[in-house]
Design a protein around this motif. Sequence first.
Motif, PDB file in Angstrom:
ATOM      1  N   ARG A  21      -1.091   0.206  13.895  1.00  9.80           N
ATOM      2  CA  ARG A  21      -1.863   1.368  13.402  1.00  9.80           C
ATOM      3  C   ARG A  21      -2.009   1.346  11.880  1.00  9.80           C
ATOM      4  NH1 ARG A  21       2.086   2.692  15.964  1.00  9.80           N
ATOM      5  NH2 ARG A  21       2.982   3.719  14.149  1.00  9.80           N
ATOM      6  N   MET A  22      -2.367   0.195  11.362  1.00 12.64           N
ATOM      7  CA  MET A  22      -2.476   0.064   9.909  1.00 12.64           C
ATOM      8  C   MET A  22      -3.529   1.018   9.349  1.00 12.64           C
ATOM      9  SD  MET A  22      -1.204  -1.208   7.279  1.00 12.64           S
ATOM     10  CE  MET A  22      -1.146  -2.355   5.908  1.00 12.64           C
ATOM     11  N   ASP A  23      -4.599   1.259  10.095  1.00 13.14           N
ATOM     12  CA  ASP A  23      -5.637   2.172   9.598  1.00 13.14           C
ATOM     13  C   ASP A  23      -5.077   3.589   9.424  1.00 13.14           C
ATOM     14  OD1 ASP A  23      -5.332   2.327  12.358  1.00 13.14           O
ATOM     15  OD2 ASP A  23      -7.415   2.920  12.713  1.00 13.14           O
ATOM     16  N   ALA A  24      -4.227   4.021  10.348  1.00 10.19           N
ATOM     17  CA  ALA A  24      -3.603   5.348  10.234  1.00 10.19           C
ATOM     18  C   ALA A  24      -2.674   5.384   9.028  1.00 10.19           C
ATOM     19  CB  ALA A  24      -2.830   5.681  11.505  1.00 10.19           C
ATOM     20  N   LYS A  25      -1.949   4.308   8.793  1.00 11.79           N
ATOM     21  CA  LYS A  25      -1.039   4.246   7.646  1.00 11.79           C
ATOM     22  C   LYS A  25      -1.814   4.273   6.325  1.00 11.79           C
ATOM     23  CE  LYS A  25       2.839   1.921   9.919  1.00 11.79           C
ATOM     24  NZ  LYS A  25       2.428   2.222  11.300  1.00 11.79           N
ATOM     25  N   LEU A  26      -2.955   3.607   6.295  1.00 15.46           N
ATOM     26  CA  LEU A  26      -3.790   3.639   5.091  1.00 15.46           C
ATOM     27  C   LEU A  26      -4.259   5.070   4.797  1.00 15.46           C
ATOM     28  CD1 LEU A  26      -5.963   0.449   5.715  1.00 15.46           C
ATOM     29  CD2 LEU A  26      -4.396   0.786   3.789  1.00 15.46           C
ATOM     30  N   ARG A  27      -4.672   5.785   5.835  1.00 17.76           N
ATOM     31  CA  ARG A  27      -5.149   7.164   5.654  1.00 17.76           C
ATOM     32  C   ARG A  27      -4.015   8.076   5.189  1.00 17.76           C
ATOM     33  NH1 ARG A  27      -7.991   5.671  10.388  1.00 17.76           N
ATOM     34  NH2 ARG A  27     -10.239   5.501  10.004  1.00 17.76           N
ATOM     35  N   VAL A  28      -2.841   7.879   5.755  1.00 14.52           N
ATOM     36  CA  VAL A  28      -1.690   8.695   5.359  1.00 14.52           C
ATOM     37  C   VAL A  28      -1.299   8.408   3.909  1.00 14.52           C
ATOM     38  CG1 VAL A  28       0.779   9.045   5.745  1.00 14.52           C
ATOM     39  CG2 VAL A  28      -0.786   9.016   7.681  1.00 14.52           C
ATOM     40  N   PHE A  29      -1.306   7.149   3.533  1.00 12.53           N
ATOM     41  CA  PHE A  29      -0.993   6.767   2.153  1.00 12.53           C
ATOM     42  C   PHE A  29      -2.030   7.373   1.198  1.00 12.53           C
ATOM     43  CE2 PHE A  29      -0.189   2.846  -0.799  1.00 12.53           C
ATOM     44  CZ  PHE A  29       0.383   3.685  -1.741  1.00 12.53           C
ATOM     45  N   LEU A  30      -3.283   7.314   1.577  1.00 14.82           N
ATOM     46  CA  LEU A  30      -4.353   7.885   0.759  1.00 14.82           C
ATOM     47  C   LEU A  30      -4.156   9.401   0.605  1.00 14.82           C
ATOM     48  CD1 LEU A  30      -7.036   7.400  -0.739  1.00 14.82           C
ATOM     49  CD2 LEU A  30      -8.215   7.716   1.438  1.00 14.82           C
ATOM     50  N   PHE A  31      -3.787  10.054   1.704  1.00 14.94           N
ATOM     51  CA  PHE A  31      -3.523  11.495   1.661  1.00 14.94           C
ATOM     52  C   PHE A  31      -2.357  11.788   0.720  1.00 14.94           C
ATOM     53  CE2 PHE A  31      -0.960  15.054   3.389  1.00 14.94           C
ATOM     54  CZ  PHE A  31      -1.869  16.096   3.172  1.00 14.94           C
ATOM     55  N   LYS A  32      -1.306  10.974   0.790  1.00 14.04           N
ATOM     56  CA  LYS A  32      -0.139  11.164  -0.079  1.00 14.04           C
ATOM     57  C   LYS A  32      -0.521  11.047  -1.551  1.00 14.04           C
ATOM     58  CE  LYS A  32       4.424   9.200  -1.131  1.00 14.04           C
ATOM     59  NZ  LYS A  32       4.126   8.821  -2.524  1.00 14.04           N
ATOM     60  N   ILE A  33      -1.341  10.052  -1.873  1.00 19.81           N
ATOM     61  CA  ILE A  33      -1.754   9.858  -3.268  1.00 19.81           C
ATOM     62  C   ILE A  33      -2.565  11.053  -3.777  1.00 19.81           C
ATOM     63  CG2 ILE A  33      -3.326   8.526  -4.739  1.00 19.81           C
ATOM     64  CD1 ILE A  33      -2.403   6.013  -3.376  1.00 19.81           C
ATOM     65  N   LYS A  34      -3.442  11.564  -2.923  1.00 24.16           N
ATOM     66  CA  LYS A  34      -4.342  12.643  -3.345  1.00 24.16           C
ATOM     67  C   LYS A  34      -3.717  14.036  -3.217  1.00 24.16           C
ATOM     68  CE  LYS A  34      -8.747  10.322  -2.396  1.00 24.16           C
ATOM     69  NZ  LYS A  34     -10.050  10.426  -1.693  1.00 24.16           N
ATOM     70  N   PHE A  35      -2.592  14.121  -2.503  1.00 19.49           N
ATOM     71  CA  PHE A  35      -2.028  15.427  -2.146  1.00 19.49           C
ATOM     72  C   PHE A  35      -1.754  16.309  -3.357  1.00 19.49           C
ATOM     73  CE2 PHE A  35       1.712  18.134  -1.358  1.00 19.49           C
ATOM     74  CZ  PHE A  35       1.230  18.920  -0.323  1.00 19.49           C
ATOM     75  N   ASN A  36      -1.040  15.783  -4.330  1.00 26.52           N
ATOM     76  CA  ASN A  36      -0.652  16.614  -5.473  1.00 26.52           C
ATOM     77  C   ASN A  36      -1.854  17.124  -6.253  1.00 26.52           C
ATOM     78  OD1 ASN A  36       2.135  16.512  -5.009  1.00 26.52           O
ATOM     79  ND2 ASN A  36       2.364  14.603  -6.153  1.00 26.52           N
ATOM     80  N   VAL A  37      -2.826  16.245  -6.478  1.00 30.15           N
ATOM     81  CA  VAL A  37      -4.035  16.665  -7.209  1.00 30.15           C
ATOM     82  C   VAL A  37      -4.829  17.667  -6.387  1.00 30.15           C
ATOM     83  CG1 VAL A  37      -6.250  15.886  -8.133  1.00 30.15           C
ATOM     84  CG2 VAL A  37      -4.184  14.531  -8.539  1.00 30.15           C
ATOM     85  N   ILE A  58      -6.263  20.084   3.944  1.00 30.20           N
ATOM     86  CA  ILE A  58      -4.895  19.746   3.538  1.00 30.20           C
ATOM     87  C   ILE A  58      -3.943  19.872   4.721  1.00 30.20           C
ATOM     88  CG2 ILE A  58      -2.994  20.332   1.997  1.00 30.20           C
ATOM     89  CD1 ILE A  58      -5.080  21.435   0.017  1.00 30.20           C
ATOM     90  N   THR A  59      -4.106  20.944   5.493  1.00 29.24           N
ATOM     91  CA  THR A  59      -3.246  21.172   6.659  1.00 29.24           C
ATOM     92  C   THR A  59      -3.399  20.051   7.682  1.00 29.24           C
ATOM     93  OG1 THR A  59      -3.424  23.571   6.342  1.00 29.24           O
ATOM     94  CG2 THR A  59      -2.658  22.806   8.487  1.00 29.24           C
ATOM     95  N   MET A  60      -4.652  19.644   7.941  1.00 32.52           N
ATOM     96  CA  MET A  60      -4.898  18.569   8.905  1.00 32.52           C
ATOM     97  C   MET A  60      -4.352  17.243   8.398  1.00 32.52           C
ATOM     98  SD  MET A  60      -8.744  19.403  10.346  1.00 32.52           S
ATOM     99  CE  MET A  60      -8.762  17.853  11.260  1.00 32.52           C
ATOM    100  N   GLY A  61      -4.479  17.001   7.089  1.00 27.41           N
ATOM    101  CA  GLY A  61      -3.945  15.770   6.509  1.00 27.41           C
ATOM    102  C   GLY A  61      -2.445  15.684   6.682  1.00 27.41           C
TER     103      GLY A  61
END
Length: 313
Positions: A77-93, A207-210
């Motif tokens: 599930r590398m695509d799911a991991k990429l999306r989660v990582f992207l969400f983590k990077i953008k989360f704080n901003v 944000i909640t869905m992410g």
Amino acid sequence: MANNMEIMLAKLKMPLSDLVTAILAMNDELIDSDQLEDCLKFYPTNEEMEQLKKFTDDYETLGKREQYFLELMKVPRMDAKLRVFLFKIKFNVQLSEFKTSLNTVNSACDEVRRSTKLKEIMKRILYLGNTLNQGTARGAAVGFKLDSLLILTDTRASDSKMTLMHYLCKKIASKSPSLLDFHEDLVSLEAATEIELKVLADEMQSITMGLENAKQELAASANDGPISQGFHKTLKEFIGQAEAEMTSVMEFYSIVCRNADALAIYFGEDPTRCPFEQATMTLLNFVRLFRKCDEENRKQEAEMEEVKGVNVK
């Protein structure tokens, strides 16, 4: 598409295996959001993955594009991991910008409701309306519609260019000049007019869905084995911190929504008919018209004084 992918891969400053390692470590010092979005944009389709499974033994003879696909395919599930990582990077901003918008809306509501100067001006407008309508059914009103503030510039005296807004400003300037700077109480009003509550609701849902997707991948990656151990550990720490922040933000969001509705109610309006966006824009336009008419009054008075000075000479 293939050329764009070749360009993307050429920009990578690390071997493909190190790219995957950095993604699994959620190392945002080595991988930024643009690179993650590119990885998702050029993620192999199911058909491409099926075809590549036949060439796993010929890795060195494959092109960089195919090698890139194979590296991604090594991770469940590398695509799911990429999306989660992207969400983590953008989360704080994303969360910071969301909280800034909430603070702006909340501040605007508080400033309007707490401004004693605005309240006094509203009383004078009501008194002016009742005086003009004296002897009619509307001559004893206890309130008025918010949008009627804007028609003060539409009503002119029959023998002059003076509008009711000019008259109101002139009266306030002579009787209660301290009220003329009431706009200084409403410093957040203009910024608030640029915010739509529906957009805030969509942002809250996004944000909640992410975060929910991140929690789903956390549960799934626990069964991936050694390859996802580092990813699982880092993601678990992030979710713990993010959930705590989201609890606070969701509580504040509910408060802001109630205050936004209360703004219309404060003026005797129905929030469903006069939503926050309409109320703040009406108030901002009133402020601008009031200040414009006050400035025109001052200019006219200055010109009259100048004429008097010339005549005296």
